[in-house]
Design an enzyme around this catalytic site. Structure first.
Site, mmCIF file in Angstrom:
data_model
loop_
_atom_site.group_PDB
_atom_site.id
_atom_site.type_symbol
_atom_site.label_atom_id
_atom_site.label_comp_id
_atom_site.label_asym_id
_atom_site.label_seq_id
_atom_site.Cartn_x
_atom_site.Cartn_y
_atom_site.Cartn_z
ATOM 1 N N SER A 40 0.840 -1.231 -0.203
ATOM 2 C CA SER A 40 0.081 0.021 -0.030
ATOM 3 C C SER A 40 0.758 1.350 0.171
ATOM 4 O O SER A 40 0.921 2.028 0.881
ATOM 5 C CB SER A 40 -0.855 0.144 1.284
ATOM 6 O OG SER A 40 -0.379 0.292 2.379
ATOM 7 N N HIS A 152 -3.473 -6.377 2.735
ATOM 8 C CA HIS A 152 -2.488 -7.092 3.296
ATOM 9 C C HIS A 152 -2.967 -8.217 3.355
ATOM 10 O O HIS A 152 -2.392 -9.301 4.001
ATOM 11 C CB HIS A 152 -1.731 -6.615 4.408
ATOM 12 C CG HIS A 152 -0.715 -5.507 4.286
ATOM 13 N ND1 HIS A 152 -0.298 -4.660 5.040
ATOM 14 C CD2 HIS A 152 -0.415 -5.126 3.205
ATOM 15 C CE1 HIS A 152 0.321 -3.655 4.703
ATOM 16 N NE2 HIS A 152 0.464 -3.747 3.406
ATOM 17 N N GLU A 161 -4.604 -2.258 9.487
ATOM 18 C CA GLU A 161 -3.693 -2.976 10.571
ATOM 19 C C GLU A 161 -4.485 -2.664 11.889
ATOM 20 O O GLU A 161 -4.782 -1.622 12.256
ATOM 21 C CB GLU A 161 -2.510 -2.273 10.674
ATOM 22 C CG GLU A 161 -1.692 -2.517 9.192
ATOM 23 C CD GLU A 161 -0.454 -1.888 9.285
ATOM 24 O OE1 GLU A 161 0.381 -1.536 10.200
ATOM 25 O OE2 GLU A 161 0.464 -1.769 7.860
ATOM 26 N N GLU A 204 1.880 -9.407 7.179
ATOM 27 C CA GLU A 204 2.769 -9.029 8.280
ATOM 28 C C GLU A 204 2.657 -9.869 9.325
ATOM 29 O O GLU A 204 2.840 -9.429 10.569
ATOM 30 C CB GLU A 204 2.454 -7.663 8.510
ATOM 31 C CG GLU A 204 2.691 -6.466 7.478
ATOM 32 C CD GLU A 204 2.305 -5.107 7.724
ATOM 33 O OE1 GLU A 204 1.971 -4.693 8.787
ATOM 34 O OE2 GLU A 204 3.013 -4.126 6.991
ATOM 35 N N ASP A 241 -3.843 1.312 11.667
ATOM 36 C CA ASP A 241 -3.587 1.699 10.570
ATOM 37 C C ASP A 241 -4.591 1.798 9.610
ATOM 38 O O ASP A 241 -4.908 0.656 8.967
ATOM 39 C CB ASP A 241 -2.232 1.266 9.878
ATOM 40 C CG ASP A 241 -1.774 2.116 8.566
ATOM 41 O OD1 ASP A 241 -2.265 3.009 8.026
ATOM 42 O OD2 ASP A 241 -0.625 1.381 8.066
ATOM 43 N N GLU A 284 -3.303 5.693 12.475
ATOM 44 C CA GLU A 284 -2.370 6.137 11.138
ATOM 45 C C GLU A 284 -2.992 6.222 9.879
ATOM 46 O O GLU A 284 -4.194 5.315 9.720
ATOM 47 C CB GLU A 284 -1.106 4.846 11.047
ATOM 48 C CG GLU A 284 -0.340 4.981 9.845
ATOM 49 C CD GLU A 284 0.613 3.831 9.832
ATOM 50 O OE1 GLU A 284 0.981 3.313 10.735
ATOM 51 O OE2 GLU A 284 1.188 3.476 8.495
ATOM 52 N N ASP A 311 1.632 8.387 7.186
ATOM 53 C CA ASP A 311 2.578 7.688 6.604
ATOM 54 C C ASP A 311 2.624 7.599 5.002
ATOM 55 O O ASP A 311 3.286 8.606 4.744
ATOM 56 C CB ASP A 311 2.098 5.906 6.965
ATOM 57 C CG ASP A 311 2.680 5.114 5.952
ATOM 58 O OD1 ASP A 311 3.649 5.204 5.349
ATOM 59 O OD2 ASP A 311 2.307 3.832 5.778
ATOM 60 N N LYS A 336 10.175 5.167 7.120
ATOM 61 C CA LYS A 336 10.361 3.959 6.131
ATOM 62 C C LYS A 336 11.626 4.336 5.336
ATOM 63 O O LYS A 336 11.227 5.306 4.512
ATOM 64 C CB LYS A 336 9.094 3.503 5.251
ATOM 65 C CG LYS A 336 8.065 2.961 6.125
ATOM 66 C CD LYS A 336 6.844 2.956 5.202
ATOM 67 C CE LYS A 336 5.585 2.152 5.951
ATOM 68 N NZ LYS A 336 4.497 2.203 4.919
ATOM 69 N N HIS A 364 8.901 -1.188 9.380
ATOM 70 C CA HIS A 364 9.107 -2.103 8.055
ATOM 71 C C HIS A 364 8.076 -1.831 6.783
ATOM 72 O O HIS A 364 7.489 -0.896 7.018
ATOM 73 C CB HIS A 364 8.704 -3.482 8.464
ATOM 74 C CG HIS A 364 7.459 -3.746 8.974
ATOM 75 N ND1 HIS A 364 6.679 -4.959 9.075
ATOM 76 C CD2 HIS A 364 6.278 -3.008 9.166
ATOM 77 C CE1 HIS A 364 5.554 -4.675 9.510
ATOM 78 N NE2 HIS A 364 5.196 -3.667 9.432
ATOM 79 N N ARG A 365 8.085 -2.542 5.926
ATOM 80 C CA ARG A 365 7.363 -2.819 4.853
ATOM 81 C C ARG A 365 6.355 -3.985 4.739
ATOM 82 O O ARG A 365 6.942 -5.091 5.496
ATOM 83 C CB ARG A 365 8.070 -2.480 3.581
ATOM 84 C CG ARG A 365 8.786 -1.339 3.199
ATOM 85 C CD ARG A 365 8.083 0.136 3.599
ATOM 86 N NE ARG A 365 6.598 0.241 2.917
ATOM 87 C CZ ARG A 365 6.561 1.102 1.812
ATOM 88 N NH1 ARG A 365 7.479 2.213 1.598
ATOM 89 N NH2 ARG A 365 5.269 1.193 1.452
ATOM 90 N N SER A 366 5.296 -4.219 4.225
ATOM 91 C CA SER A 366 4.620 -5.357 4.213
ATOM 92 C C SER A 366 5.548 -6.301 3.334
ATOM 93 O O SER A 366 5.522 -7.702 3.624
ATOM 94 C CB SER A 366 3.422 -5.108 3.457
ATOM 95 O OG SER A 366 3.350 -4.871 2.085
ATOM 96 N N LYS A 387 7.277 -0.229 14.392
ATOM 97 C CA LYS A 387 6.154 -1.007 13.717
ATOM 98 C C LYS A 387 6.772 -2.109 12.808
ATOM 99 O O LYS A 387 7.282 -1.834 11.952
ATOM 100 C CB LYS A 387 5.262 -0.097 13.059
ATOM 101 C CG LYS A 387 3.866 -0.950 12.648
ATOM 102 C CD LYS A 387 2.828 0.583 12.099
ATOM 103 C CE LYS A 387 2.989 0.239 10.527
ATOM 104 N NZ LYS A 387 2.084 0.719 9.792
HETATM 105 P P1 PGA Z 1 3.127 -1.282 3.039
HETATM 106 O O1 PGA Z 1 2.247 -0.989 4.293
HETATM 107 O O2 PGA Z 1 4.533 -1.779 3.357
HETATM 108 O O3 PGA Z 1 2.382 -2.048 2.291
HETATM 109 O O4 PGA Z 1 3.132 0.072 2.370
HETATM 110 C C1 PGA Z 1 2.844 -0.469 5.639
HETATM 111 C C2 PGA Z 1 1.886 0.408 6.069
HETATM 112 O O5 PGA Z 1 0.933 1.090 5.457
HETATM 113 O O6 PGA Z 1 2.313 0.907 7.241
HETATM 114 ZN ZN ZN Z 2 0.686 2.673 6.782
#
Ligand code: PGA
Ligand code: ZN
Length: 425
Positions: A40, A152, A161, A204, A241, A284, A311, A336, A364-366, A387
């Protein structure tokens, strides 16, 4: 001095190729960096260079790897690995685009991380200490995403999330242990209620049960916290989130939540209801990535109660963050490294955020790898929050395991607990 720089493709946690870079110094330091990958992603992120075409269904990273070996390597070989800023700016310069589209954000971020690790290794200090010196002793409060929704997971939860936040403990390891206990209670509860298919996990590591409503997911988290013998709100709080850019319908200007069209005003009211009914400490991306205005309204009304985290709104970008600071759009930023592309730019953003009184959450990332750099960054910059998913799936547990190691290693580890939030819920 940097002796060699070598890129190759490896796999990430979703089974997609990604960039790995190994940097070796003349002082025999070795550093390996990886590019993570989001699902995302925010519109304004650094570009992830993919090959297109047939191989890997278009997701190949051959060009990005080649850019590491042919464009980056010749320029940074011979440079001092400790000159992180100069090296990062060199890469930004040879890329020459605003969003790192030419060389690829994935090529650049993996190199940037590898350089830092090689320098720390050469100097024989752990990475968190290389980043933060002796004051790097604050372990982050983890926000564990234990129910996955949105893009996800294959369920119908709109929000992405559903996190537990073990802030009411005095050490990171205690907080993690309690979270793991809650995770396993949740697993039992889901299995009993919905059958064994409900304990399959999402990207995740959180469960992806066949739920449709936000409140049902939150109720299950509360039930699991209680079943594990902890007090919701007092020891373990909740966080969301929403990743709401995915729920926003551009043409109509509304969000679709649980099948109902909501204006941003109505969505704000909806959050107000959640915050009054549940021990929520953080939300978030409550509004879509261009809506600084409603973000600001939400922050003025709720910023003294919860963290309002940007984010997709900020994408770890100094310009977007300064716009956010100027308009008081939030009180926290998700950080990130691969959204902006280099470690140096990431540190700039963290400094800006702190100066403005924003909380920083290293994330992190997904799509992840076994790389644990974000754990060291979280401690190194004294972020206070991290996170990194559920306590399951190797690419997630690697980060928690690294933090356990750091906690033992530092002289006086601190765990900030609820002090990183505006208040105890
Ligand atoms: P993403 O999701 O790593 O798929 O962008 C994580 C987030 O939105 O926090
Ligand atoms: Zn996010």
């Amino acid at each position: 001095l940097i002796k060699s720089v070598r890129g190759r493709w490896v796999l990430d946690s979703r089974g997609n190729p990604t960039v790995q870079v190994k940097v070796v110094t003349e002082g025999l330091g070795v550093g390996v960096g990886y590019a993570p990958s989001g699902a995302s992603t925010g519109t304004h992120e650094a570009l992830e260079l993919r090959d297109g075409g047939k191989e890997f269904h278009g997701k190949g990273v051959k060009r990005a790897v080649e850019n590491v070996n042919k464009m980056i390597a010749p320029v940074i070989i011979g440079m001092d690995s400790r000159k992180q800023y100069e090296i990062d700016m060199k890469m930004v310069e040879i890329d020459g685009t605003k969003n790192k589209a030419r060389i690829g954000g994935n090529a650049i971020v993996a190199t940037s991380i590898a350089v830092a690790k090689a320098a720390a290794h050469t100097m024989e200090v752990p990475l968190y200490q290389y980043i933060g010196g002796k004051q790097a002793n604050v372990l982050p409060v983890p926000m564990l995403n234990i129910i996955n929704g949105g893009v996800h997971a294959g369920n119908k939860l709109d929000f992405q999330e559903f996190m537990i936040v073990p802030a009411g403990f005095t050490s990171f390891s205690d907080a993690l242990r309690a979270s793991v206990e809650v995770y396993h209670e949740l697993k039992n509860i889901l299995k009993n209620k919905f059958g064994p298919l409900a304990i399959n996990v999402g990207d995740e590591g959180g469960f992806a049960p066949p739920l449709e409503r936000t409140r049902d997911a939150l109720d299950l988290l509360i039930e699991a916290i209680k079943a594990a013998g902890y007090s919701p709100g007092d020891q373990i709080a909740l966080a969301l989130d929403v990743a709401s850019s995915r729920l926003f319908k551009q043409g109509k200007g509304v969000y679709v939540v649980e099948g109902v069209e909501l204006t941003s005003d109505k969505l704000l009211e909806y959050y107000a209801g959640l915050v009054s009914d549940y021990p929520i400490v953080s939300i978030e991306d409550p509004f879509h990535e261009e809506d600084f205005e409603t973000f600001a309204r939400f922050t003025s009304e709720f910023g003294s109660k919860i963290l309002i985290v940007g984010d997709d709104l900020f994408v770890t970008n100094p310009e977007r963050l300064s716009r956010g600071i100027a308009t008081r759009a939030a009180n926290a930023i998700l950080v990130k490294v691969n959204q902006v592309g280099t470690l140096s730019e990431t540190f700039t953003v963290v400094d800006m955020a702190k100066t403005a009184g924003y909380r920083t959450i290293i994330s992190h990332r997904s799509g992840e790898t076994e790389d644990t750099t974000i754990s060291d960054i979280a401690v190194g910059v004294r972020a206070g929050l991290i996170k990194t998913g559920a306590p399951a799936r190797g690419e997630r547990t690697a980060k928690y395991n690294r933090l356990l190691e750091i906690e033992e290693e530092v002289e006086k580890p601190e765990y900030p607990g609820f002090t990183v939030f505006p208040r105890k819920p």
